[in-house]
Design a protein around this motif. Structure first.
Motif, mmCIF file in Angstrom:
data_model
loop_
_atom_site.group_PDB
_atom_site.id
_atom_site.type_symbol
_atom_site.label_atom_id
_atom_site.label_comp_id
_atom_site.label_asym_id
_atom_site.label_seq_id
_atom_site.Cartn_x
_atom_site.Cartn_y
_atom_site.Cartn_z
ATOM 1 N N UNK A 62 54.976 37.263 32.435
ATOM 2 C CA UNK A 62 55.060 36.816 33.826
ATOM 3 C C UNK A 62 54.064 37.557 34.718
ATOM 4 N N UNK A 63 53.859 38.849 34.455
ATOM 5 C CA UNK A 63 52.914 39.616 35.275
ATOM 6 C C UNK A 63 51.464 39.373 34.870
ATOM 7 N N UNK A 64 51.216 39.224 33.584
ATOM 8 C CA UNK A 64 49.848 39.006 33.097
ATOM 9 C C UNK A 64 49.280 37.704 33.657
ATOM 10 N N UNK A 65 50.092 36.670 33.698
ATOM 11 C CA UNK A 65 49.617 35.357 34.141
ATOM 12 C C UNK A 65 49.870 35.071 35.614
ATOM 13 N N UNK A 66 50.409 36.028 36.360
ATOM 14 C CA UNK A 66 50.744 35.813 37.768
ATOM 15 C C UNK A 66 49.543 35.368 38.595
ATOM 16 N N UNK A 67 48.373 35.930 38.311
ATOM 17 C CA UNK A 67 47.184 35.565 39.100
ATOM 18 C C UNK A 67 46.255 34.610 38.344
ATOM 19 N N UNK B 97 38.193 38.333 29.330
ATOM 20 C CA UNK B 97 38.100 39.734 29.757
ATOM 21 C C UNK B 97 39.138 40.055 30.830
ATOM 22 N N UNK B 98 39.290 39.143 31.782
ATOM 23 C CA UNK B 98 40.265 39.348 32.859
ATOM 24 C C UNK B 98 41.687 39.344 32.298
ATOM 25 N N UNK B 99 41.957 38.449 31.355
ATOM 26 C CA UNK B 99 43.259 38.394 30.707
ATOM 27 C C UNK B 99 43.549 39.709 29.972
ATOM 28 N N UNK B 100 42.583 40.189 29.221
ATOM 29 C CA UNK B 100 42.756 41.452 28.489
ATOM 30 C C UNK B 100 42.984 42.613 29.450
ATOM 31 N N UNK B 101 42.252 42.632 30.557
ATOM 32 C CA UNK B 101 42.453 43.685 31.557
ATOM 33 C C UNK B 101 43.864 43.631 32.131
ATOM 34 N N UNK B 102 44.343 42.410 32.406
ATOM 35 C CA UNK B 102 45.703 42.250 32.923
ATOM 36 C C UNK B 102 46.733 42.770 31.925
ATOM 37 N N UNK B 103 46.560 42.434 30.656
ATOM 38 C CA UNK B 103 47.498 42.885 29.627
ATOM 39 C C UNK B 103 47.523 44.404 29.577
ATOM 40 N N UNK C 75 50.350 49.363 30.690
ATOM 41 C CA UNK C 75 50.209 50.750 31.156
ATOM 42 C C UNK C 75 51.144 51.056 32.330
ATOM 43 N N UNK C 76 51.477 50.030 33.123
ATOM 44 C CA UNK C 76 52.325 50.229 34.300
ATOM 45 C C UNK C 76 53.823 50.217 34.000
ATOM 46 N N UNK C 77 54.206 49.938 32.769
ATOM 47 C CA UNK C 77 55.631 49.950 32.435
ATOM 48 C C UNK C 77 56.123 51.387 32.510
ATOM 49 N N UNK C 78 57.149 51.604 33.296
ATOM 50 C CA UNK C 78 57.657 52.946 33.537
ATOM 51 C C UNK C 78 58.751 53.332 32.545
#
Length: 96
Positions: free
Chosen positions: A38-43, A49-55, A60-63
């Motif tokens: 849901x977060x990867x495809x939000x934008x 490359x942009x998809x890989x960066x999002x992933x 990395x942001x999972x706490x």
């Protein structure tokens, strides 16, 4: 993923061949992949490359606190299943 995790990759066809819906994979099935997706495809990434960066960013942001809650929920469901000797559990509400 094979490059990153090598022989530690758990998948249906990886070196650690665990079946889908295995109790060991349930937190991934019921929560993590949907959350990440849901977060990867939000934008609506337009390039690979942009998809890989999002992933990478989303993972990395999972706490730690979030993962602790996922594990706590999972272990409470396992305790419930053990107490019911594996019978169905329709009254359980899955929540985060």
């Amino acid at each position: 993923m094979k490059d990153t995790f090598g022989d530690r990759l758990i998948s249906r066809f990886g070196p650690v061949n665990w079946p889908p819906r295995s109790c060991d994979l349930t937190p991934l099935d019921y929560f993590l992949w949907g959350y990440v997706n849901s977060l990867v495809y939000a934008d609506k990434p337009q390039t690979l490359d942009y998809l890989e960066d999002n992933i990478r960013r989303v993972i990395a942001d999972i706490r730690l606190q979030m993962l602790e809650k996922v594990i706590e929920s999972w272990t409470s469901r396992l305790d419930y299943i053990r107490a019911r000797r594996g019978s169905p559990m329709p009254e359980i509400i899955f929540k985060m």
